[in-house]
Design a protein around this motif. Structure first.
Motif, PDB file in Angstrom:
ATOM      1  N   ARG A  94     -12.267   0.807   2.335  1.00 18.30           N
ATOM      2  CA  ARG A  94     -12.031   1.737   3.283  1.00 18.30           C
ATOM      3  C   ARG A  94     -10.518   1.891   3.586  1.00 18.30           C
ATOM      4  O   ARG A  94     -10.034   0.939   3.910  1.00 18.30           O
ATOM      5  N   GLU A  95      -9.916   3.100   3.671  1.00 16.68           N
ATOM      6  CA  GLU A  95      -8.799   3.378   4.302  1.00 16.68           C
ATOM      7  C   GLU A  95      -8.164   2.711   5.616  1.00 16.68           C
ATOM      8  O   GLU A  95      -7.162   1.977   5.592  1.00 16.68           O
ATOM      9  N   ASP A  96      -9.134   2.915   6.423  1.00 16.52           N
ATOM     10  CA  ASP A  96      -8.886   2.341   8.010  1.00 16.52           C
ATOM     11  C   ASP A  96      -8.847   0.876   7.709  1.00 16.52           C
ATOM     12  O   ASP A  96      -7.959   0.214   8.446  1.00 16.52           O
ATOM     13  N   VAL A 181       4.127 -10.652   2.603  1.00 14.23           N
ATOM     14  CA  VAL A 181       3.093  -9.879   3.507  1.00 14.23           C
ATOM     15  C   VAL A 181       3.348  -8.589   3.577  1.00 14.23           C
ATOM     16  O   VAL A 181       2.333  -7.662   3.392  1.00 14.23           O
ATOM     17  N   ASP A 182       4.401  -7.906   3.731  1.00  9.53           N
ATOM     18  CA  ASP A 182       4.528  -6.596   3.673  1.00  9.53           C
ATOM     19  C   ASP A 182       4.704  -5.692   2.548  1.00  9.53           C
ATOM     20  O   ASP A 182       4.800  -4.487   2.475  1.00  9.53           O
ATOM     21  N   GLU A 183       4.436  -6.312   1.588  1.00 11.34           N
ATOM     22  CA  GLU A 183       4.349  -5.541   0.058  1.00 11.34           C
ATOM     23  C   GLU A 183       2.866  -5.224  -0.445  1.00 11.34           C
ATOM     24  O   GLU A 183       1.884  -5.966   0.062  1.00 11.34           O
ATOM     25  N   GLY A 184       2.833  -4.312  -0.931  1.00 10.13           N
ATOM     26  CA  GLY A 184       1.516  -4.144  -1.701  1.00 10.13           C
ATOM     27  C   GLY A 184       0.390  -3.186  -0.855  1.00 10.13           C
ATOM     28  O   GLY A 184      -0.435  -2.979  -1.559  1.00 10.13           O
ATOM     29  N   VAL A 185       0.662  -2.830   0.327  1.00 10.89           N
ATOM     30  CA  VAL A 185      -0.464  -2.021   0.892  1.00 10.89           C
ATOM     31  C   VAL A 185      -0.288  -0.549   0.930  1.00 10.89           C
ATOM     32  O   VAL A 185       0.826  -0.215   1.191  1.00 10.89           O
ATOM     33  N   SER A 186      -1.287   0.003   0.217  1.00 13.81           N
ATOM     34  CA  SER A 186      -1.247   1.532   0.132  1.00 13.81           C
ATOM     35  C   SER A 186      -2.531   1.976   0.791  1.00 13.81           C
ATOM     36  O   SER A 186      -3.687   1.705  -0.019  1.00 13.81           O
ATOM     37  N   ALA A 187      -2.484   2.483   1.979  1.00  9.17           N
ATOM     38  CA  ALA A 187      -3.596   2.977   2.490  1.00  9.17           C
ATOM     39  C   ALA A 187      -4.089   4.198   1.786  1.00  9.17           C
ATOM     40  O   ALA A 187      -4.540   4.783   1.142  1.00  9.17           O
TER      41      ALA A 187
END
Length: 187
Positions: A94-96, A181-187
């Motif tokens: 889920r994107e959210d 922590v702040d790398e890798g998230v692609s919603a």
């Protein structure tokens, strides 16, 4: 309980395929860090009843909504000693939910079929494993693996180690600053 290895500055979220060891590794990691451990499947069950029953009566989407609400609420609550949170296998689709994981330590617990098969043997409470458990599990992994891999700030194979060993490794990687922590998230 062992002394705290590190002071958690943000939650540690474990995800990966079913039976990869998220609950057992999560409990061991929380004990090692002196943090609170929560499992989203257990939270959903406490609020809504057994997962197979939710799937049977309301469908997978109702379960995923309940799961997303539990994750949002849990990550939105400050815990002074830190939090280790085990997510259900499909929750990060889920994107959210993915958007809520930007500022957490995201740990992908990897496992292959040979690792999880003994853990799933005789399990009747896995609604997404129909009939042929092996092929069902492998098909789920083919769909989910790219999301798991892109989301991970740390990836750990759980196949040949104990929960305590995996937990110790995760703690040492976080302490060494190797869990980006702040790398890798692609919603």
């Amino acid at each position: 309980m062992s002394p705290r290895v590190i002071q958690l500055d943000r939650p540690v979220v474990l995800f990966g395929p079913m039976a990869a060891g998220k609950s057992s590794v999560g409990a061991a990691l929380a004990a090692l860090l002196g943090a609170e451990f929560l499992d989203t499947d257990a939270l959903v069950v406490a609020e809504h009843g057994p997962i197979p029953e939710i799937f049977a009566t309301q469908g997978e989407e109702a379960f995923r909504r309940a799961e997303a609400e539990v994750i949002a609420r849990t990550l939105g609550t400050v815990r002074p000693h830190g939090l280790v949170l085990a997510l259900g296998g499909g929750s990060v689709l889920r994107e959210d939910t993915r958007s809520r994981l930007v500022h957490v330590h995201r740990v992908y617990l990897r496992a292959d079929w040979d690792d999880v098969a003994p853990r799933l043997a005789g399990s009747a409470d896995r609604p997404l494993l129909h009939g042929d458990a092996e092929n069902s599990w492998k098909a789920l992994m083919e769909r989910r693996r790219p999301v798991f891999e892109s989301l991970a700030s740390l990836s750990v194979d759980t196949g040949h180690s104990t929960a305590a060993e995996v937990a110790g490794y995760i703690a040492s990687e976080i302490a060494a600053g190797k869990c980006r922590v702040d790398e890798g998230v692609s919603a």
